[in-house]
Write an enzyme that holds these catalytic residues in place. Structure first.
Site, PDB file in Angstrom:
ATOM      1  N   HIS A  56       0.888  -1.159   0.000  1.00 55.18           N
ATOM      2  CA  HIS A  56       0.000   0.000   0.000  1.00 55.18           C
ATOM      3  C   HIS A  56       0.931   1.215   0.000  1.00 55.18           C
ATOM      4  O   HIS A  56       1.349   1.701   1.063  1.00 55.18           O
ATOM      5  CB  HIS A  56      -0.897   0.020   1.232  1.00 55.18           C
ATOM      6  N   GLN A  59       0.952   4.515   2.325  1.00 56.98           N
ATOM      7  CA  GLN A  59       1.189   4.434   3.762  1.00 56.98           C
ATOM      8  C   GLN A  59       2.652   4.708   4.133  1.00 56.98           C
ATOM      9  O   GLN A  59       2.961   4.958   5.301  1.00 56.98           O
ATOM     10  CB  GLN A  59       0.732   3.074   4.288  1.00 56.98           C
ATOM     11  N   HIS A 207     -10.896  -6.834  -1.361  1.00 55.68           N
ATOM     12  CA  HIS A 207     -10.071  -6.427  -0.224  1.00 55.68           C
ATOM     13  C   HIS A 207     -10.013  -7.479   0.878  1.00 55.68           C
ATOM     14  O   HIS A 207      -8.936  -7.843   1.362  1.00 55.68           O
ATOM     15  CB  HIS A 207     -10.582  -5.109   0.355  1.00 55.68           C
ATOM     16  N   ARG A 210     -14.516  -8.957   4.964  1.00 57.32           N
ATOM     17  CA  ARG A 210     -15.307  -7.895   5.584  1.00 57.32           C
ATOM     18  C   ARG A 210     -15.820  -6.887   4.567  1.00 57.32           C
ATOM     19  O   ARG A 210     -16.847  -6.251   4.784  1.00 57.32           O
ATOM     20  CB  ARG A 210     -14.475  -7.119   6.627  1.00 57.32           C
ATOM     21  N   HIS A 232      -6.759  -9.910   1.475  1.00 60.95           N
ATOM     22  CA  HIS A 232      -6.398 -10.048   2.884  1.00 60.95           C
ATOM     23  C   HIS A 232      -7.243 -11.165   3.489  1.00 60.95           C
ATOM     24  O   HIS A 232      -8.439 -11.255   3.235  1.00 60.95           O
ATOM     25  CB  HIS A 232      -6.713  -8.760   3.661  1.00 60.95           C
ATOM     26  N   GLU A 235      -6.232 -11.861   9.244  1.00 60.98           N
ATOM     27  CA  GLU A 235      -5.113 -11.069   9.749  1.00 60.98           C
ATOM     28  C   GLU A 235      -5.216 -10.796  11.245  1.00 60.98           C
ATOM     29  O   GLU A 235      -4.207 -10.777  11.948  1.00 60.98           O
ATOM     30  CB  GLU A 235      -5.037  -9.726   9.002  1.00 60.98           C
ATOM     31  N   HIS A 269      -1.301 -12.249   4.668  1.00 58.64           N
ATOM     32  CA  HIS A 269      -1.135 -12.324   6.118  1.00 58.64           C
ATOM     33  C   HIS A 269      -1.424 -13.728   6.665  1.00 58.64           C
ATOM     34  O   HIS A 269      -0.512 -14.432   7.057  1.00 58.64           O
ATOM     35  CB  HIS A 269      -1.969 -11.269   6.859  1.00 58.64           C
ATOM     36  N   ASP A 320       3.784  -4.295   2.499  1.00 56.71           N
ATOM     37  CA  ASP A 320       2.502  -3.851   3.045  1.00 56.71           C
ATOM     38  C   ASP A 320       2.463  -2.366   3.368  1.00 56.71           C
ATOM     39  O   ASP A 320       2.359  -1.530   2.479  1.00 56.71           O
ATOM     40  CB  ASP A 320       2.159  -4.704   4.263  1.00 56.71           C
TER      41      ASP A 320
END
Length: 454
Positions: A56, A59, A207, A210, A232, A235, A269, A320
């Site tokens: 990402h 970040q 993604h 969730r 993901h 995690e 992860h 990440d």
């Protein structure tokens, strides 16, 4: 045709001496020959350059800004996440390009030959798409054009704020797309990729369990049949609890039963798995995309690499959150986490291979699979993604072959990287990216404009 000659090189058949590697004009390896006299560009030690499979990029600009504890006495991934959402609301397309260029430059200087960008910052603050729906994707591509890194772009599908399909929060809303809008964004990004460097690829990334609806997740393999597909998975403990309460199964259990996981998938992860889940997921053919530095930073937990690799599971390495970009440290942290958990040494060595060699071989193969990139081997037909090391360093002095690889990972650091080629582009020379100064200057201007963002 460019020729690189190495005193020693790691080939698919093992280490060889006096290796001549011809790079064709298209960036692929044309021919490889061992026991050749020294010629042209000479390096002491040459290896395939791995793929960074999970980034990402934006970040990176947050690094060092989230190490204070707020009023909540139990700071966690979830409190960090709220800070990240606040930060990203300040980012413009120009910021994204400058930050991504720095990240990609640092990856190359660390020894990576290519990057997979898990790209979910799509829209304007407030969630309104840019006039060009693929504006932010094109900024990632523009950064790759500056840095010369091999790129696989993964536009991310982010639909809901949780398994109950609640609306996205203010921070998340820049990520959000219903399936129809996301398919339009993906098509626009694919068109942009088609105009980029020949070794640029594209995949897709729901993604997480969730963030995407159950029925859409079940259909992903058929909706995007070519891959790669990254997601993901498992995690955090709170994520496991949420999925189990909403869908009646743990995340890995549900994904194995419902999503037809296979070699096209890379699951990121997987730090919260039972032993049974670990073995079953390893046998699915999917790659585990591991990010040990970020997983340590965020308190995610420890991936069961010993059990996974002993079950013939494929692994790859990513940076990440990009809080620190260091290939050697990712590998070292992965192995050390196993030692600390189990009270052992050389946890990921095998009877046939040292720790460093087994890890390096694994991430070469897993990175190629997870990125859909013809890489990971110094062999004719592969992209010329290669890294050379400075064996004159005191950290490698008197070391050779597997011992040199182990010394780089466990006793040295990325300052030992002298040269890196990505699809034949010689982007790192003498340990530094050829555009280092201008990329750093643009990043510094961006940081100045973001002062006070957190």
């Amino acid at each position: 045709m460019t020729t690189i000659w190495a005193e020693t090189a790691l080939l698919p058949t093992g280490w060889a001496s006096g290796v001549s590697v011809e790079i064709a004009a298209d960036g692929r390896i044309g021919a490889v020959q061992a026991d050749m006299p020294a010629q042209d560009t000479r390096v002491p030690m040459l290896l395939p350059a791995p793929v960074n499979v999970h980034s990402h990029a934006f970040q990176r600009a947050m690094a060092g800004l989230t190490e204070r504890r707020g009023p909540d006495p139990t700071d966690s991934f979830w409190t960090w996440r709220q800070l990240m959402f606040r930060f990203l609301d300040r980012l413009t397309p120009e910021h994204i390009e400058a930050i991504t260029a720095l990240v990609q430059m640092e990856m190359l200087e660390a020894g990576y030959g290519a990057s997979v960008e898990f790209h979910y910052l799509h829209h304007q603050p407030g969630g309104i798409p840019y006039d060009n729906i693929a504006e932010m994707s094109e900024r990632v591509l523009a950064a790759a054009d500056q840095t010369g890194i091999g790129l696989c772009l993964l536009p991310v599908h982010y639909q809901y704020g949780g398994c109950d399909q609640r609306d996205l929060t203010a921070g998340q809303i820049r990520f959000g797309n219903r399936m129809e809008t996301f398919q339009r964004l993906h098509a626009a990004a694919s068109s942009a990729v088609a105009s980029a460097a020949a070794d640029t690829g594209i995949g897709v990334a729901p993604h997480s369990l969730r963030a995407v609806g159950m029925e859409d997740l079940k259909a992903y393999g058929s909706a995007f049949p070519d891959g790669p597909i990254h997601m993901h998975l498992a995690e955090q403990k709170a994520e496991v609890d949420e999925v189990r309460q909403a869908w009646g199964a743990r995340p890995v259990e549900w994904a194995l039963d419902s999503m037809a996981l296979d070699h096209r998938w890379c699951l990121i992860h997987c730090t919260q798995m039972t032993p049974q889940e670990t073995v079953a997921l390893a046998r699915s053919g999917a790659v585990a995309g591991l990010c040990p530095i970020t997983e340590s930073s965020l308190g995610d937990g420890i991936f069961d690499a010993v059990r996974w690799m002993d079950s013939d599971g494929a692994i790859a390495i990513g940076s990440d959150s990009n809080i620190r970009i260091s290939l050697s440290e990712e590998l070292r942290t992965l192995d050390y986490s196993q030692r600390l958990r189990d009270g052992t040494r050389a946890a990921l060595a095998s009877p046939e291979k040292s720790t460093g060699r087994r890890l390096f071989d694994a991430v070469l193969a897993g990175g190629a699979q997870a990125s859909g990139r013809e890489t990971g081997r110094i062999a004719a037909g592969c992209w010329a993604d290669m890294v050379a090391f400075d064996t004159a360093s005191e950290h490698l002095w008197g070391r050779a072959r597997d011992s040199a690889l182990d010394s780089w990972i466990f006793a040295g650091d990325d300052r030992l990287v002298s040269d890196v080629w990505s699809a034949g582009r010689h982007m790192v020379s003498g340990g530094q990216h050829i555009r280092h100064a201008q990329i750093v200057a643009a990043y510094k201007r961006t940081i100045e404009s973001l002062q006070g963002a957190l």
